[in-house]
Design a protein around this motif. Sequence first.
Motif, short mmCIF file in Angstrom:
data_model
loop_
_atom_site.label_atom_id
_atom_site.label_comp_id
_atom_site.label_asym_id
_atom_site.label_seq_id
_atom_site.Cartn_x
_atom_site.Cartn_y
_atom_site.Cartn_z
N LEU A 222 30.43 -53.35 22.27
CA LEU A 222 30.60 -54.73 21.43
C LEU A 222 30.00 -54.55 20.22
N GLN A 223 28.81 -53.70 20.20
CA GLN A 223 28.16 -53.65 18.89
C GLN A 223 29.22 -53.07 17.86
N MET A 224 29.80 -51.95 18.36
CA MET A 224 30.69 -51.13 17.44
C MET A 224 31.93 -52.27 17.07
N ALA A 225 32.66 -53.00 18.10
CA ALA A 225 33.43 -54.05 17.71
C ALA A 225 32.99 -55.06 16.64
N ILE A 226 31.73 -55.45 16.78
CA ILE A 226 31.43 -56.35 15.58
C ILE A 226 31.39 -55.54 14.23
N GLU A 227 30.67 -54.52 14.15
CA GLU A 227 30.75 -53.73 12.93
C GLU A 227 32.24 -53.56 12.53
N ASN A 228 33.17 -53.33 13.22
CA ASN A 228 34.40 -52.70 12.81
C ASN A 228 35.36 -54.21 12.76
N ARG A 229 34.71 -55.22 13.08
CA ARG A 229 35.79 -56.47 13.29
C ARG A 229 36.82 -56.08 14.25
N ASP A 230 36.79 -55.67 15.23
CA ASP A 230 37.57 -55.50 16.34
C ASP A 230 37.73 -56.69 17.16
N TYR A 231 38.58 -57.45 16.46
CA TYR A 231 38.55 -58.79 17.11
C TYR A 231 39.05 -58.93 18.51
N PRO A 232 40.01 -58.26 18.97
CA PRO A 232 40.63 -58.27 20.11
C PRO A 232 39.58 -57.89 21.33
N VAL A 233 38.67 -56.70 20.87
CA VAL A 233 37.73 -56.33 21.83
C VAL A 233 36.60 -57.43 21.83
N LEU A 234 36.23 -58.04 20.61
CA LEU A 234 35.24 -59.07 20.78
C LEU A 234 35.73 -60.34 21.68
N GLN A 235 36.94 -60.46 21.55
CA GLN A 235 37.63 -61.72 22.22
C GLN A 235 37.64 -61.55 23.51
N GLY A 236 37.89 -60.43 23.89
CA GLY A 236 38.03 -60.00 25.47
C GLY A 236 36.71 -59.45 25.88
N VAL B 297 48.67 -73.71 19.32
CA VAL B 297 49.48 -72.45 19.60
C VAL B 297 49.01 -71.39 20.08
N GLN B 298 48.17 -70.95 19.12
CA GLN B 298 47.52 -69.66 19.10
C GLN B 298 46.92 -69.54 20.40
N TYR B 299 45.97 -70.73 20.70
CA TYR B 299 45.03 -70.76 21.66
C TYR B 299 45.97 -70.75 22.94
N TRP B 300 46.96 -71.53 23.26
CA TRP B 300 47.54 -71.73 24.29
C TRP B 300 48.26 -70.10 24.54
N ARG B 301 48.50 -69.37 23.53
CA ARG B 301 49.10 -67.89 23.84
C ARG B 301 47.96 -67.16 24.09
N TYR B 302 46.82 -67.59 23.88
CA TYR B 302 45.62 -66.64 24.17
C TYR B 302 45.39 -66.84 25.71
N VAL B 303 45.41 -68.02 25.98
CA VAL B 303 45.22 -68.45 27.41
C VAL B 303 45.91 -67.67 28.42
N GLY C 198 35.37 -73.88 28.63
CA GLY C 198 34.48 -74.07 27.25
C GLY C 198 34.26 -72.64 26.77
N LEU C 199 34.12 -71.64 27.64
CA LEU C 199 33.75 -70.38 27.12
C LEU C 199 35.14 -69.82 26.23
N SER C 200 36.15 -70.16 26.86
CA SER C 200 37.45 -69.54 26.38
C SER C 200 37.52 -70.29 24.99
N LEU C 201 37.39 -71.47 24.98
CA LEU C 201 37.43 -72.14 23.82
C LEU C 201 36.28 -71.74 22.76
N LEU C 202 35.24 -71.60 23.05
CA LEU C 202 34.14 -71.17 22.07
C LEU C 202 34.53 -69.58 21.52
N VAL C 203 34.85 -68.75 22.56
CA VAL C 203 35.16 -67.50 21.93
C VAL C 203 36.36 -67.63 20.90
N PHE C 204 37.33 -68.23 21.55
CA PHE C 204 38.35 -68.35 20.63
C PHE C 204 38.29 -68.78 19.36
N PHE C 205 37.51 -70.02 19.17
CA PHE C 205 37.32 -70.47 17.81
C PHE C 205 36.39 -69.60 17.00
#
Lengths: 550, 336, 302
Positions: free
Chosen positions: B290-304, B63-69, B18-25
């Motif tokens: 994480l705070q900087m990642a949100i400001e900078n839209r650093d998507y990979p950091v947020l996701q991970g 496809v993107q989700y599967w690649r992500y997992v 559920g978490l991975s889905l939530l974060v991915f979407f």
Amino acid sequence: MRKILKAGVALGALSLLVAAVASGSAEGQAQAKDTLVFATEGEPTFLDPAIVSDGPSLRVADQITEGLVTVKPGTTKIVPDLATSWTGSNGGKRWTFKLRGGVKFHDGTPFNAQAVCANFNRWYNFPAAFQPDSVAYYYYTVFGGYRKPAQGITSDPLFSSCQVVNASTARINLRKPSASFIAALSLPSLSMQSPTALKKYKANAGTLSADGVLRPSGTYATEHPTGTGPYKFKSWKIGDKLVLERNDSYWGKKAKLKQVILRAIPDNAARLQALQSGEIDGYNLVEPQDISTIKRNSSLKIIDRPAFNVGYVTINSAKAPMNKLLVRQAVAHGLDREAVVKSFYGGRAQVATQFMPPQLFGWAKDVKKYPYNPARSRQLLQQAGLTLPVEIEFWYPTDISRGYMPDPQRNFQAFAASLENSGFKVVAKSAPWRPDYVARVQAGNAGHLNLIGWTGDFGDPDNFIGTFFRTPQNTWGPINPKIHAILNAALRETDLEKRTLTYQQANRLIMANLPGVPYVHTKPALAFKKSVRGYVASPIELEPFAPVSK
Amino acid sequence: MLRFVVRRLFLLVPILIGLSLLVFFWIRALPGSPAEALLGERATPDSIAQARDQYGLDDPLYVQYWRYVQTVGSGDLGTSIASHRPITEELRERFPATIELAFSAMLFATLIGVPLGFFAAKRYGGIFDNSSLFLSLIGVSIPIFFLAILLKWLFAVNLGWLPSVGRQDVLIDAGHPTNFYVLDGIVTGNWNAAWDAAKHLILPGIALATIPLAIIARITRASVLDVQNEDYVRTARAKGLAPRTVDRRHVLRNAMLPVTTIIGLQVGLLLSGAILTETVFAFPGLGSWLQMAIENRDYPVLQGGILFVAMVVVVVNLLVDISYGLLNPRVRLAGR
Amino acid sequence: MSVAEITEIALEQAPPTGLWRDAFRRMRRNPGAIFGLFVIGFFAFVAIFAPLIAPFDPRHQDLSLIVDGCCPGPSRDHLLGVDDLGRDELSRLIYGARYSLLIGVVAVTVGLTLGMFLGATAGYFRRLDGLIMRLMDIMLAIPGFLMAIGIVALFGGGGLLQVMLAIGIVNVPIFARLMRGSILGQRETDYVLAARAIGVPGRQILGSHIMPNAISPVIVAGTLALATSIIDAAGLGFLGLGPQDPATPEWGTMLTGTVRYLQTQPLLAIFPGLAIVIVVMGFNLLGDGLREALDPKLRGRA
């Protein structure tokens, strides 16, 4: 009662402990005499200047590497560096550089014509992963293309070839004449690096990760940057510090301090506090309201950086009613530029009359000016056949502080209020500077008005109004096409006097057409401990630490 | 007991999915796009389209989700846009920093909170009780960033007693085998470095500790009040045991059970607080990252990063659950 | 979120007597709760009559007052000084009460409504229990404030409505768990069994028998959640995720703007900070008072 006493004793003991710990910190502040600790606004991206375009990375490059030419300290005047002289021939298409003798890279290999050509060829032959705008930005801006452009990269290379005439003479052949070429070679991104080290540590190898970020596979850009500069790289630990060490076999005047430590402190207030508490010796980007605090502190001082920037409000003429000149004039008269500049910049700025600073050639005295006049604005809007108030979207960026706008939101609020006095109804919108804001403004899908600005990279008008208006851009929407034509002609012109006149004409034309309203040129400030001497602030932030002592 | 643990572990699976889905979407639903984030201020519509194509952002979502997992499964959390470094590498540096900070905060909160609550309960209704209640009231009422700013302004700027930013003085040369700086200093025998790292923890530690401290003091007080009226305590007292022995052997020990649980449950709270505290003190931990990642839209950091943080919370809660089960047979046997 | 979490633990087993009159009588004897009520009443009064009380328009700028880049302190005209745009600080604080109370109330209402609905559904219709509670577990796994930031980002950045919704959503699992626990406690009571035995439909049992009795812990938690919601909203404002129009006199946003002037004019940061502390303290006192009044365990003592 005894229990309370015991609790009191326990608390007392604890506060004693805190006090003891606290008092210990004084000794930590006695800093090594031979080290300069400088706070930057962020961590460098990479240490290979060719693949970066951000301030913190370029600041490191300024110390480690040198270009063929550089600027006279504190100015934008081009002076020799690794090249002692140069001549242009073949109508500005062939440039021959005489190179400085006896210069060695930090790895001990000699600097010569082969090294020059190796660098030019390296850039020209960058593999696909290095070509995106986000990587080799400056090379691409100046030279416009690659030998094998990757899919999707528009390539129209200026560079043709590099010839080794002899060990101390290199010749660069261009495909077309360029007047700004020499000035652009002062960019740190186009500085000379050791071909041996580049090869040894695989500077040209790297992949774009699944997220599209360049991941160098070699260690050159993170552990082995090798130039000819007065400092050489020692170590870098992200989140901690970057250490530079004096190059004792430097060809010129050797650096005064043995060591330079760069520390990233992104928060403005935190940088000031670190300076006050003695943790750092100096920092960049002082905010106007902190200047008097620093000046009052007897052990600190302010160093001015000459103004080489412009803050402006763009008007998107693709969005009605901004297509009407009368409305754009109403905007210009409705922005209280004098009050903003006077109140928010601590007396360190002047009201801009055009899109480039007055020190630069081509600046025109007699452009059309638009003083703050709300009544005139309302009148113009009515003349344009609009009913008041005219509703417009006005965008400003967040999470950014630049010399020309230390606090964008504050400028925005003042402008919004003065526009509302002038017959407009302002709808406030904001977005983080990176990535949304600038991209939106440039794509033309931000507001009618947008707050933005520019700091010059090198001393040529083309770096200001050329960048803005030489080609049609979505930022402004349609503008008078004559402006594009004049700026293109100015770029090809190699005679300085004629260029100056052409740029003056361009500035007059731009301010009559009003694609936007420039409002400020400001002197940014740096702060140092009083004991730090010899720091020369540069308008383009090309600041070597070599002459600094303390 | 084993069944209880296995059952708990089993419940973890849907939560992780559920978490991975939530974060991915969540990432996919954010306005703006990774392609724009990547190109930053130099972005043009052309280069954005090219980037979208290149990184498969136009592929179907599953496809993107599967690649992500798959990539996450292989231990690769991606590369930060801002720093160009692998996220796992940054985590290795930043996670210890936050643990160190959270640990000092909890240490401080417990060392002050438990005695405060205990003595408040012993002096129920007295001045000490009332003032400790008032203190804990302020503790939960003060915004953490406001307190952090006040502390920093007072102790770092005005008095100059303690450092205001970071984890270690830049002039100290220290090795970092574990990335727990205090520990590093001790391990490498560099006492100066350990001492310096500890000093950097004091102000952010105190700021982060206020809410847990107030909570611990309150819970301790309440549970001491409860336990004091239990039959076994009365019996012990009636038996004529010295009051201090009763307090130590019966009251405090039994009152600590709920307190221990509370301490375990503070992880989420600490991580929330770390975002603001670390931002104020420029402390290079998970929160400021994480705070900087949100400001900078650093998507990979947020996701991970968010996935990682959430997993930490889940695992800690699981451990608390299990240890609580071990301590308290009623929970274990209920087998809910 | 913190205080609500403890309340949750403290209250999960609380029996559902719900003797409101009794509780009210106990409340009146609790000076803390009375004081809390007074503070909240005061701020509510200020919020409602802001236009009458405030000496200036909170958005009116006077740039000519600004000296050396920032703001002169208290004077006769401006009792608490002016901010970085020359606006009257006192008037902004007064109008700010409106936003803080509004954010708190709306956020908690959103969280309470959604949370109670989900919690009651999970507690009563056991088939949905697993699904709903796992969802809540997932939400609880993400630290609350981080999730609030994430939700605000999802809504396209800052904004008053965005902040209220985000904080409301973060509160959902807390209320859901509380409600569910409370309902589970009620389900097996005699009167519910009796109602079921005589064939009252499930939805009606839930609505007219269980809910009224299960709700008292939720009300306590709601009051305390008001406190944390105001703090969290200020935190979001501090990070620059507050109202889109930066001229809005919202306390958290006022704090962000002035932190950069902490050295020049610390009062600008201290005033809104104190305002938040006081109003939050009011809600905490009232919440604690309510809890003590409603919690039979503490009845003898409070």
